[in-house]
Design an enzyme around this catalytic site. Sequence first.
Site, PDB file in Angstrom:
ATOM      1  N   GLY A 390       0.796  -1.218   0.000  1.00 39.53           N
ATOM      2  CA  GLY A 390       0.000   0.000   0.000  1.00 39.53           C
ATOM      3  C   GLY A 390       0.831   1.272   0.000  1.00 39.53           C
ATOM      4  O   GLY A 390       1.956   1.320  -0.503  1.00 39.53           O
ATOM      5  N   SER A 391       0.285   2.311   0.621  1.00 42.50           N
ATOM      6  CA  SER A 391       0.793   3.680   0.467  1.00 42.50           C
ATOM      7  C   SER A 391       2.170   3.927   1.067  1.00 42.50           C
ATOM      8  O   SER A 391       2.735   5.017   0.881  1.00 42.50           O
ATOM      9  CB  SER A 391      -0.203   4.661   1.094  1.00 42.50           C
ATOM     10  OG  SER A 391      -1.444   4.591   0.438  1.00 42.50           O
ATOM     11  N   SER A 392       2.740   2.978   1.772  1.00 42.38           N
ATOM     12  CA  SER A 392       4.077   3.167   2.340  1.00 42.38           C
ATOM     13  C   SER A 392       5.102   3.518   1.272  1.00 42.38           C
ATOM     14  O   SER A 392       6.118   4.161   1.557  1.00 42.38           O
ATOM     15  CB  SER A 392       4.523   1.902   3.080  1.00 42.38           C
ATOM     16  OG  SER A 392       3.760   1.702   4.243  1.00 42.38           O
TER      17      SER A 392
END
Length: 688
Positions: A390-392
């Site tokens: 995800g957004s990491s």
Amino acid sequence: MEKKKKKKSHFPFRLNLLFFSVFMLFSILILRLGFVQIVYGENFKRELERKEDITINNPVPRGKMFDSNHRVIVDNVPKRAITYTNMGASQKEMLDTAEKLAKLIVKNSDKMTEREKKDLWILKNQKEADSKITDKETTLFKAKKLKDNDLYKLKIDRITEEEINQLTAEDLEAWSIYLEFSRGYKFTPQIVKNEDVTPEEFAIVSENLQSLPGVDTTTDWERSYTFDTTLKSILGNVTKTEEGLPADQLDHFLSLGYNRNDRVGKSQLELQYEDILHGHKAKVKTVTDKQGNVIETEVVSNGKRGKDLVLTVDMDLQIAVEKIIEEELWALKKTPNTALLDRAYVVLLDPNNGAVLTMAGKRIVKNSMTGKLEMQDDALGTITTTYNVGSSVKGATILTGYKAGVLKPGTRIDDTGIKIKDTPLKKSYSYLGILNDVDALKLSSNVYMFHTAIRIGKGNYQFDQPLNLAPNTGEIIRNSFASFGLGSRTGIDLPNESSGLKGSSKLPGHMMDLVIGQYDTYSPMQLAQYISTIANGGNRMKPHIVKEIREPIDGTDELGPVFQEIKPTVLNTIDAEPGWMKQVQLGFKKVYQEQGGTAYRRFAGVSYSPAGKTGTAEAFYDGPERAKFGKEPPPVMNLSLVTYAPSTNPEVAMAVIVPWAYQGTNDNGANFLIGKRVMDTFFEMKNN
């Protein structure tokens, strides 16, 4: 009349010449024999006696492993052992020795196979075994239509269970010892017994060695683990005595001077540092006569155990992190929608030199015997398993946009959702307004990243219209991500590291998924390397779990002098202007320290000034229960968290991944529950 002259005979002269020649030859022969006897006599006498010098290599204990505070993690426990070295004995001689030894020790025969018992029965009952062959089969054998092996197999097949039961316990014990003898190679010590050798057995065998040719008593060893299962999957395993050298690496090890029955590292650190840990064997010269009997032995070299490894890991911190993961996993399993949750991973690195401070993983498994759930070490999963995170990864996306020339620090983009013809609307979790790059990281805008991907691919976006991107869009993005460690092996000093899975599609929608961490998969170690690269300003450091290699000091847990220090290695430096990295670092700081940041509520008020990024990815479940769902596994949510602290001059970088954390829409915050406690613990332990 003149008298004719008498013709003179040459016979006496020729005869004398012959006699003289014979005399000279015999003289030379006598002189030669005398020379040989006087000068080389002793050498030929030794040759006649045919003494043979044989050097036998005896294994030595492996090197130890220590943690960063110089506490022993992996040690060697000495064990009494009885060995046999085949000096060229016949089968009968070996069996005679085995029968004598069986009267002095207890040897468990439970592991003997039925085939081995049948072999023994044939040896002890040769007439009865021969009678199992019919006249017709004998005729076929004489006609060379059956071979010896064929007849032997027929005998084996026709031995009954009742006949096997005729063998006595003494027969089986002696035969099991003989089988150990026969497994050994000529002039190579073979372990006969090293488990539960009593002091009495050891002593009585030692006293009777002269009547037990080839048998010896010695000290063997086995690996012991001070901290039980903690980090066990990373430390690795050593082959057992009965395994010897791995078949797939046999030629390699033999070329290095190993014996076939040597124990070697077969996984992880034990394998990676085999040449360091193995040590130098003891060498014993054995002199035998022409019958193969040992006349004398002489120690050529006492050998030296393997060198020691000092790891970068502090075991107190490792244990504390593992405890946090366990406690949070068990607690989460009691909450709704966590039926598929079964694991979590944490990696802590020193971002300045790549030293692994902690690599921890835990997995909940069902005990096959009891059916109950239990916790299992899975630290190895930090490098061998990969997930959508995800957004990491959005920090890498912004920097990729800078490098591609499609973004500049301060570039503003409207967060309105993107609609491509015949595809669902792609948007952020809510409308976030018109954002610059820093706030796009702080608030975790998906749309900002989508537009970055479109610009990299030279696309012309129009609402609800078809969208085409350049064919090399994915290649540009992935090459840039790899420079941070995402989607490529990190280079850690452990074998079998996974590089992750790369999607094959080039569709615009999938390129957008790629830049928000919902297409390719990454390991916890890759995430940790990525956040370390941003934390230190752009150097991708090679992670390493070994800090030093030390010379051994026998008989003590003290460390010897440093043989080699593992120095920091920069794998590559991010091609970025100075201001670019500072923009991403500022965005990451706001994620944790400014109201509205996606991690602010969880980390507000902490003293160690964290920075980083949060991540949530919708993925399809592919865990151990996958088969239950047929062709359509259920969607699950993976949670991740990358952090470094302090935000200036960082001392630690952390990656957390909790795969399949929950199903549905109610975020259980597993990444925060684990990550916050780990960071708190790190700084508490550091300051105490």
